[in-house]
Structures are given as C-alpha cells and as structure tokens.
Scaffold this motif. Structure first.
Motif, PDB file in Angstrom:
ATOM      1  N   LEU B  66       0.827  -1.214   0.000  1.00  0.00           N
ATOM      2  CA  LEU B  66       0.000   0.000   0.000  1.00  0.00           C
ATOM      3  C   LEU B  66       0.859   1.260   0.000  1.00  0.00           C
ATOM      4  O   LEU B  66       0.514   2.263  -0.612  1.00  0.00           O
ATOM      5  CB  LEU B  66      -0.931   0.019   1.218  1.00  0.00           C
ATOM      6  N   ARG B  67       2.003   1.209   0.683  1.00  0.00           N
ATOM      7  CA  ARG B  67       2.875   2.383   0.755  1.00  0.00           C
ATOM      8  C   ARG B  67       3.485   2.732  -0.598  1.00  0.00           C
ATOM      9  O   ARG B  67       3.947   3.852  -0.803  1.00  0.00           O
ATOM     10  CB  ARG B  67       3.994   2.153   1.771  1.00  0.00           C
ATOM     11  N   GLN B  69       1.716   2.619  -3.297  1.00  0.00           N
ATOM     12  CA  GLN B  69       0.659   3.275  -4.067  1.00  0.00           C
ATOM     13  C   GLN B  69       0.488   4.724  -3.658  1.00  0.00           C
ATOM     14  O   GLN B  69       0.754   5.088  -2.524  1.00  0.00           O
ATOM     15  CB  GLN B  69      -0.688   2.579  -3.818  1.00  0.00           C
ATOM     16  N   ASP B  70       0.010   5.501  -4.578  1.00  0.00           N
ATOM     17  CA  ASP B  70      -0.388   6.871  -4.274  1.00  0.00           C
ATOM     18  C   ASP B  70      -1.588   6.825  -3.316  1.00  0.00           C
ATOM     19  O   ASP B  70      -2.530   6.053  -3.518  1.00  0.00           O
ATOM     20  CB  ASP B  70      -0.794   7.573  -5.575  1.00  0.00           C
ATOM     21  N   GLN B  71      -1.540   7.645  -2.246  1.00  0.00           N
ATOM     22  CA  GLN B  71      -2.588   7.582  -1.220  1.00  0.00           C
ATOM     23  C   GLN B  71      -3.981   7.920  -1.777  1.00  0.00           C
ATOM     24  O   GLN B  71      -4.965   7.236  -1.459  1.00  0.00           O
ATOM     25  CB  GLN B  71      -2.258   8.537  -0.048  1.00  0.00           C
ATOM     26  N   ASP B  72      -4.045   8.951  -2.613  1.00  0.00           N
ATOM     27  CA  ASP B  72      -5.349   9.339  -3.173  1.00  0.00           C
ATOM     28  C   ASP B  72      -5.935   8.208  -4.016  1.00  0.00           C
ATOM     29  O   ASP B  72      -7.115   7.871  -3.903  1.00  0.00           O
ATOM     30  CB  ASP B  72      -5.214  10.599  -4.043  1.00  0.00           C
ATOM     31  N   ARG B  74      -5.235   5.095  -3.775  1.00  0.00           N
ATOM     32  CA  ARG B  74      -5.607   4.001  -2.881  1.00  0.00           C
ATOM     33  C   ARG B  74      -6.993   4.233  -2.266  1.00  0.00           C
ATOM     34  O   ARG B  74      -7.831   3.324  -2.241  1.00  0.00           O
ATOM     35  CB  ARG B  74      -4.554   3.876  -1.781  1.00  0.00           C
ATOM     36  N   MET B  75      -7.206   5.467  -1.775  1.00  0.00           N
ATOM     37  CA  MET B  75      -8.495   5.805  -1.169  1.00  0.00           C
ATOM     38  C   MET B  75      -9.629   5.620  -2.186  1.00  0.00           C
ATOM     39  O   MET B  75     -10.693   5.101  -1.850  1.00  0.00           O
ATOM     40  CB  MET B  75      -8.497   7.262  -0.688  1.00  0.00           C
TER      41      MET B  75
ATOM     42  N   LEU D  85      -1.983   0.573   9.788  1.00  0.00           N
ATOM     43  CA  LEU D  85      -1.961   1.821   9.015  1.00  0.00           C
ATOM     44  C   LEU D  85      -2.101   3.030   9.938  1.00  0.00           C
ATOM     45  O   LEU D  85      -1.449   4.057   9.741  1.00  0.00           O
ATOM     46  CB  LEU D  85      -3.073   1.820   7.956  1.00  0.00           C
ATOM     47  N   MET D  90      -0.888   6.305   8.348  1.00  0.00           N
ATOM     48  CA  MET D  90      -1.281   6.237   6.943  1.00  0.00           C
ATOM     49  C   MET D  90      -2.785   6.413   6.738  1.00  0.00           C
ATOM     50  O   MET D  90      -3.254   6.527   5.614  1.00  0.00           O
ATOM     51  CB  MET D  90      -0.824   4.924   6.316  1.00  0.00           C
ATOM     52  N   VAL D  91      -3.562   6.363   7.823  1.00  0.00           N
ATOM     53  CA  VAL D  91      -4.989   6.682   7.736  1.00  0.00           C
ATOM     54  C   VAL D  91      -5.326   7.552   8.936  1.00  0.00           C
ATOM     55  O   VAL D  91      -4.634   7.516   9.950  1.00  0.00           O
ATOM     56  CB  VAL D  91      -5.895   5.419   7.767  1.00  0.00           C
TER      57      VAL D  91
END
Lengths: 97, 97, 97, 97
Positions: B66-67, B69-72, B74-75, D85, D90-91
């Motif tokens: 997950l790290r 990936q781009d956070q946006d 991912r969301m 996370l 991360m969240v």
C-alpha cells in the motif's frame, strides 16, 4: 508471543501496537526491497550489454540456469528427453543399440 | 552488431564466440544473482523477526504494498471496492446519500 | 461509457451501481474460474497417471513445451546453446569445422 | 514401477518407451491445456465486457478474490491492517478506546 501493549517499556503504542517497532520493520524491509530492485535493474543492464555485443540473451538465461544444475543430472535429463522426442518422432532417431 | 569472430582482437574464440567475453558476462550475472539471493533471504529474515515479535507478516506485506501506491488513488480504489461489495451485499450498506 | 445510474432501466442500483449486472458478471467469472480449476486438476491427474506408468513428468512438461515451439526455431536455439556451452567448456567440444 | 520394455504387450517401443502410451498422455494433456486456454480467454472476454459496461476490472478481480475468503477472516484481516496503518499514520486515526 505478542509484542503489543508494551506501554511499560515507554514505547508509544497505537491500539496496542508498538509504533516505532512497526515503523522500524517496515523501513528495514523497504530498504532491502530497494536494494533488491537495484540489483534486478543491474542484472537487466548486463543482459542488455551482452545483447549489444551480439549475444542471445534468452540462451544466456538458459546457460545460467543449466550451470545451477548438477552436470550429471542435466546429462541424464537430456538423455531421457531425447528418448521421448524420438519416440514421438520429433527428432531423427539415433541408431538402435 | 555481432561480437563474434574477433580473432583479430586476440580474443580466443570457439565457433566464433568470444569465449572470455561470454564467460565475463555469465560471471557478472551470476555474481549479481547471488547478491540478489542474499537480499531475498535477508528480507525473509526480517519478516521472520517481525513475526517473532508478534506482527502479522501477511498484513505487513500488504502495508508495504500500500505504501508504494499513491494515497489518493488508494483511497479511491477502496471507495469503489466498498461500493461493489455493498451492491453484492458483502458488507453492511452505508446510509444512502 | 459508464453503465451506472440507470434507474431508468428499472435495474435496482446501489450507489449508482447496477446490482444485477455486477452480480451477473461476478457469477459468470466465478463459473469459468471453477471450470478452469477443474481442468487444472484434470491435467495434474493425467501427469500423476503418467508418473504411475513410469514416465518422468518433468520431461513430459518439457516435451509439451517443445511441441509448442516451431521445430526449426527450436533446432536453431539448441545449436546456439551448444555453442555457448562449448565456449564455456560445459560440454565436450565438437570437432572444429 | 517402470512401464517401459513391454514388448510382450505388443506395444511398439523406442528405446524401451511405449510409444503409443507416451503419445496418448501427451495428447490428453495437450487437449486439456487447449480447453484451459479457451477458458482463460473466455474469462478475459467477460472482464472486457464488464469494462465496456463501465465496471473497474481491477476492483472486480479484488471482489472475486475476497469472495473466496471466509468473511470473518477477511473482516479480521482488515481490522489488523487498519491498526497497522493508523500506527504508521497512513490513515486518519479512529478515536482511542
């Protein structure tokens, strides 16, 4: 066996997870993964260089793979393969013994 | 482009193959592969150590992935997944907007 | 291009997702995946049977893979491999032409 | 255990290999592999069709994979992941209990 809930050690925890410990493991793994990626790229570069010098990279990979095998075992496998291929008419048959 | 048949360079050839050059490429690749194998083992060891401290290694792998990936992004992916799962009745439905 | 939000078609939607359509796709894929799994098991069974009759399954796999290749190409690849192996002293050298 | 050298059965042999038996195994495997390839193509087609209707195929694959898991186990894995996370920032952190 759980390493969680160690407030007594002064380690900051989130929901019982030792935050610094988790972070340290993640960072160690990421660093090693980064080094691995560099090596994978280096290997690709060497194949690219060999290709530029006229070598067939698919065959080079085969050679590398064969060198990992025991020579006697490899010869034996080749012999069995030949027998199968001959039985199937896929190679010219050697003389019958 | 072929690097073969260079008797003029003094390089010993076998069937037109520059033997030393071939050997050098093979050895470079094998050395890099060996280093890569060491790193792969090191990574496995860190996961083993984390497991020994009570962490769930499968989840750790997920976190590492997950790290990257781009956070946006991912969301956004999570949001679409939730919508699909709700449509299939696989999670309790959130309130309709 | 989006197929969502088709309330006008009478299709029940959840957050704009055509629930029945999604379910139908999922079920079709799962059915096909199930059939694929059965075939994978069948293939494994045939190899098992061949092994029981004394055949070497690793070599059988190699034969299957070779049969997919063009014969001329295969022969040519074998010839290059032999040249490399000879240059590396990994097989007895054939006579120089 | 060897099935070779069965001249007594009237089976034609090449170097002791029961030629017809070998051929039969190869053909059965190739036929099954062919059917498997058809299914793999069919599955790809269904994903393509779903994509054409506006579905996100990467998420569809994730849904299929989640449906194979036990729901309770999946929920538990998600909960652990969230905890990790949050510990890593991360969240957004849920309220501390």
């Amino acid at each position: 066996m759980e390493a969680f809930g160690r407030k007594e050690t002064g380690e900051e925890t989130v929901h019982g997870i030792a935050r610094n410990q988790l972070r340290a493991f993640i960072e160690r793994i990421e660093r090693l993964e980064e080094e691995k990626k560099t090596l994978v790229d280096d290997i690709k570069d060497v194949y690219g260089e060999a290709k530029g010098m006229g070598f067939d990279t698919k065959i080079l990979r085969k050679v590398i793979s064969l060198r990992k095998q025991d020579q006697d075992e490899r010869m034996e496998q080749e012999a069995i393969l030949d027998t199968y291929l001959q039985a199937l008419g896929m190679v010219p048959a050697a003389e019958e013994a």
